[in-house]
Structure formats: C-alpha cells, structure tokens
Design an enzyme around this catalytic site. Structure first.
Site, short mmCIF file in Angstrom:
data_model
loop_
_atom_site.label_atom_id
_atom_site.label_comp_id
_atom_site.label_asym_id
_atom_site.label_seq_id
_atom_site.Cartn_x
_atom_site.Cartn_y
_atom_site.Cartn_z
N PRO A 2 0.83 -1.21 0.00
CG PRO A 2 -0.31 -1.28 2.02
CD PRO A 2 0.56 -2.09 1.13
CD GLU A 3 2.64 2.66 -4.43
OE1 GLU A 3 2.75 3.78 -4.94
OE2 GLU A 3 2.80 1.61 -5.08
CE LYS A 58 5.72 3.71 -0.22
NZ LYS A 58 6.75 2.80 -0.76
NE ARG A 257 10.44 -2.26 -6.19
CZ ARG A 257 10.13 -1.34 -5.27
NH1 ARG A 257 11.06 -0.57 -4.74
NH2 ARG A 257 8.87 -1.20 -4.87
#
Ligand SMILES: [Zn+2]
Length: 267
Positions: A2-3, A58, A257
């Site tokens: 989650p950001e 976050k 990434r």
C-alpha cells in the site's frame, strides 16, 4: 505494498469508525508484529481512546489518549479489516484491537508491524522521510529544489522515500505515464516543462488514487464500497493497450523493480 492513496483511504475510513473510541482489548497472535511483550502491549493500549489517526508517507499513526502512539506499516501483503467477529475475512490475524464487539484486524503482517512508541520516537522514525507531496507547502519551487543536483532515473527517484514521501512501485508508474515521461529518463535531463508536468502528475494521480479509494482489493469493513476503486492506467497492464495512444504497454525491470510504461507516448 500500500502506498500513499491506500493509507490515506484507510485513515479517512477508520476515523469515523474508531476515532474517539476506547480500545477495550488487544490480542497478539504474532509477537514479531509488535515491539514490546504482548502482555505489556495489551495493558498499555487497553482503555486508551484513539485520539486521532494521521498518515505520514506509507505509515499510519494512531494517537492514543495518554500521548503514546501506535505506528503501523503494512509493508508487503499487510491489510486491515474492521468489523464483528463473524464478518472478518478468513485470514490469519496477527494483531487485533478490540472496540467492544467490533475489532480492527491486522492480517498479512509478515514484514509489516504495529509498534507502540512515544511521539518523540515516531518523530525520530520519520526524520529521514521527504516531504508529503499533497501537503499545501509542497510547491513547485520546493519540488524543483529537491530534485536539483539529483542525477538518478525518474522511477528510482520517485521511489526514494527520502526524496518524496509515500510513492511506491505502482503509483510511480502511474505518475510517469500521466506525465508522459519514461521511467529511465534522468532527472537532470528534464527541462522546465517536463518538471512542471511531473509535479502536476504527482499531485493529480495521488489525489485521484485517494478519491477512488486506492487499489487494495479487499474492503475495510462489510459494505465498504470505497476501498479498491482505483483502476491503474499502466501498472500490471503489460500487453494491454495504452489508454492514451493505444500502443502496447510494456514491462521492464529497472533496479529489480517492475516498471510498466508506454514506449510510444512516454518520452
Ligand atoms: Zn501510450
């Protein structure tokens, strides 16, 4: 993971549910998810009212009546559910905070945690985190100054929490698609117009993410229609058509990434 938009959504939805409510008990099924012995944790949080919930980057901070705070980081796979015992999802619960017959369940906390800390300790945790991109003081001038003298690639820079807070792997792709910039472009190669577009896209995408309830797939409570409404433009859409130019979205690993982007309309 989650950001900013997901944590902001959790904050906004949790405030009316537990704000001002007293914790009536805590259950710890995984001691590694907390920072002090379970018994001590439980006795220190029980009977404490939740005075407020704040988000930084976050993280969520639950401020307790006695001045101490619960610091939450969900990391990869962590999530929350609020409701009665019979409504909770069929998942292993690591930590549970009770509010009479309703409970706040923390699940998927493998790397994530809920730490009981003093306000000073929280401030120390946050000392190396960059500015909040949706803060009213985060002007274009501030943004320009932060990026001045930086040479890294765009995606890598956006992911760096010491540069700007709260942006992760998903929203960095969304922001760069919206700004029509390629993830590997170098910060120091951007002209003024590119920078203005990037600044505006950061705010636009994050705000849109919040308005639409972020991407978390599971509801926070029974009947929650807000959580998870955000539909990604490019992230995880490899092989699909770009919504702007209809070319194919590609995926490439950048510094280990996954980056999703459109090679035709991002430059
Ligand atoms: Zn495109």
């Amino acid at each position: 993971m989650p950001e900013l938009p997901e944590m902001e959504t959790y904050k906004l939805l949790l405030q009316p549910l537990i704000g001002g409510q007293a914790v009536t008990g805590a259950t710890i099924n995984r001691e590694k998810s907390i920072n002090i012995p379970a018994e001590q944790f439980t006795s220190l949080v029980t009977n404490q009212k939740i005075k407020g919930i704040e988000r930084r980057a976050k993280y969520l901070v639950f401020r307790l009546q006695n001045g101490s705070c619960l610091l939450l980081h969900l990391m990869l796979g962590g999530r929350m559910f609020f409701g009665k015992e019979e409504d909770r999802p069929d998942r292993t619960v690591q930590v549970q905070l009770s509010f009479e017959n309703h409970h706040l369940y923390f699940t998927g906390l493998r790397l994530g945690y809920l730490h009981l800390l003093s306000l000073e300790m929280i401030q120390q945790e946050f000392q190396h985190i960059g500015p909040e991109p949706l803060d009213q003081h985060f002007s274009f001038h501030t943004f320009e100054n932060i990026l001045k003298d930086r040479k890294g690639g765009l995606k890598t820079t956006l992911l760096n929490q010491e540069v700007i807070a709260g942006i992760g792997n998903r929203y960095s792709d969304e922001i760069l698609w919206h700004a029509q910039l390629l993830p590997e472009r170098k910060i120091n190669e951007l002209d003024h117009d590119d920078l203005v577009r990037l600044y505006k896209s950061i705010q636009y995408i994050l705000q849109q993410g919040i308005q639409q309830g972020g991407y978390m797939e599971e509801p926070l409570f029974k009947g929650d229609l807000k959580t998870g409404g955000y539909d990604m433009y490019v992230h995880s859409h490899e092989g699909e058509n770009c919504r702007r130019c209809h070319s194919t979205i590609v995926m490439k690993e950048i510094s280990s990434r996954k980056a999703y982007f459109c090679q035709s309309c991002q430059h």
